[in-house]
Enzyme design. Structure first.
Site, PDB file in Angstrom:
ATOM      1  CB  CYS A  64      -0.906   0.047   1.085  1.00  0.00           C
ATOM      2  SG  CYS A  64      -0.251  -0.162   2.675  1.00  0.00           S
ATOM      3  NE  ARG A  87      -3.913   2.695   2.824  1.00  0.00           N
ATOM      4  CZ  ARG A  87      -3.610   3.554   1.822  1.00  0.00           C
ATOM      5  NH1 ARG A  87      -4.919   3.841   0.872  1.00  0.00           N
ATOM      6  NH2 ARG A  87      -2.816   4.239   1.354  1.00  0.00           N
TER       7      ARG A  87
END
Lengths: 165, 296
Positions: free
Chosen positions: B244, B249
């Site tokens: 990410c 994330r």
């Protein structure tokens, strides 16, 4: 109490902060790191609820997208007095955002346009929260301050023709 | 309230626990609960009784180098939380367990065996009107022998590994705007930008939150297979790399692929876009299409 120190290492002397803002900064400055977080939490609890005229919904307000959690902000202008009142809303599950908003509310709401525009950009650093909160998270507060100033500038630009000072 | 979800549908059912399980086991001496939030004050407003706070930023990262704790520091940290190598460590947090998954992934690098996520995280616990407390109970430190090493090869990828990996599936879990290159940072995270926008060529775009339901719980295995196995074209790949912006994330997606769907080997490239998009001469694709695997 803000005090003007003689110029050191070539930096210009600090501009005097508005009293209500200086008081907030002093409150934080006086504390150890752990207690600073507790104070921020206290601030977050004290963020006032929105006045009834705004309870129609968040769409009357502007969302500060730079914040990690939803924060809504609006200003009310008193052009006769040249002052701005600030209103914030943020959910209870975002206490850090609420805390930042409460600091700005207590420090800035009701000040004159010029006083608010003159607030230093590094306000968040002056609270001494960088270590505990991390610079990244503090950006949310800087973004809020920027948004407030932008609103005031826009308001001044809109009303400028009417001002005959 | 809906019926309890059957975790046996997932590849590693033991990696998830329900809020009800936590309610029943939070007092067990063999269980330690760690709350990992994005909001640094949220724990203080109330947490599950007996849970301890973990701050992904200040607890898990080296303060100077962009890297995680070393094995010695990890052992000290774990011991300070009352964790032994045998402890069942359960993570939960705000924002669909985003940061909880990140903390779990970092613990994985040190070889800690029994790591679990509470499905639905903090939001589900509070939505069920379960009790929160502001009391912080003192923790009896435990003994945690320092692991021989942090395993940086099994579940973690560096940029060299990504270059070697080309031709096998990559998953970009950022927002569509970041993927296409229209944005060089995530909304609200301007400081973590990159010089160049776009994505690693050939990476499929699957924003991380697609794996979560509205209430923060993970989607069913069937739904996840549709999203990843079919939609993102992972198929029956043995090796997958997710990335990410800084690797947080993608920890969430790593958990989904490794533990819920059971891909053999999933690595999280934590250097992610803040490294790749700033590096000299690394290939980049822009726009909505994955782009071709670069010739090397």
């Amino acid at each position: 109490m803000s005090h003007t120190e003689p110029t050191q290492n070539g930096q210009p002397p600090e501009t005097e902060l508005p009293e209500q803002l200086a008081a907030v900064i002093e409150e934080f400055e006086a504390l150890e790191e752990r207690q600073k977080l507790e104070l921020l939490l206290e601030f977050s609890r004290e963020l006032p609820d929105l006045p009834e005229r705004f309870t129609g919904g968040y769409d009357q307000m502007e969302q500060v997208v730079e914040c990690q959690s939803p924060l809504f902000l609006t200003l009310e202008y008193d052009d006769d007095a040249g002052t701005a009142a600030l209103f914030f809303a943020a959910p209870p599950e975002a206490p850090t955002t609420r805390g930042f908003a409460a600091i700005l509310y207590e420090g800035l709401s009701g000040l004159t346009y010029q006083q608010i525009l003159a607030v230093p950009e590094d306000l968040s650093e002056r609270l001494g929260l960088t270590r505990a909160i991390t610079p990244l998270r503090l950006r949310g507060m800087t973004a809020m301050l920027g948004r407030i100033k932008r609103n005031i500038r826009a308001h001044l630009a809109e009303t400028a023709p009417g001002q005959d000072g | 309230m809906t019926a309890e979800k059957d975790f046996s549908q997932y590849a590693h059912p033991d990696a998830l626990v329900s809020t009800e399980w936590v309610a029943q086991h939070k007092g067990d001496p063999s269980v330690v609960l760690l709350e990992s939030n994005e909001d640094v004050l949220l724990f203080e407003t109330g947490h599950i009784s007996g849970a301890q706070k973990i701050d992904w930023h200040t607890d898990l990262n080296d303060p100077v180098t962009r890297d995680f704790l070393g094995p010695e520091q990890f052992a000290q940290f774990a011991a300070s939380k009352g964790i032994t190598p045998e402890t069942t460590v359960v993570f939960y947090g705000d924002k669909s367990n985003w940061w909880a998954a990140y903390a779990l992934w970092v613990f994985t690098l040190f070889g800690h065996k029994d790591l679990r996520l509470m499905d639905g995280g903090r939001a589900k616990w509070t939505a069920e009107d379960r009790e929160l407390t502001t009391d912080v109970e003192p923790v009896e430190p435990a003994e945690y022998p320092a692991p021989a090493a942090r395993d940086d090869s099994t579940f973690r990828a560096f940029r060299e590994d990504v270059l070697e990996h080309f031709g096998k599936p990559l998953v970009d879990v950022r927002s569509p705007m970041e993927y296409s290159g229209a944005r060089t940072h995530m909304e609200g995270y301007e400081q973590e930008g990159a010089m160049r926008g776009g994505h690693i060529p050939s990476a499929a775009s699957v924003p991380w939150a697609k794996a979560a339901n509205e209430d923060g719980t993970f989607k069913s295995r069937e739904e996840l297979e549709q999203i990843y196995t079919e939609g993102a074209g992972l198929g029956s790949a043995e090796e997958v790399i997710a990335y990410c912006r800084i690797g947080e994330r993608s920890s969430h997606t790593w958990f989904v692929l490794q533990h819920l769907l059971g891909y053999d080997n999933v690595r999280n490239y934590d250097g992610s876009w803040t490294e790749w998009g700033n590096a000299v001469r690394l290939p980049i694709a822009t726009g909505e299409q994955p782009g071709e695997v670069p010739n090397r």
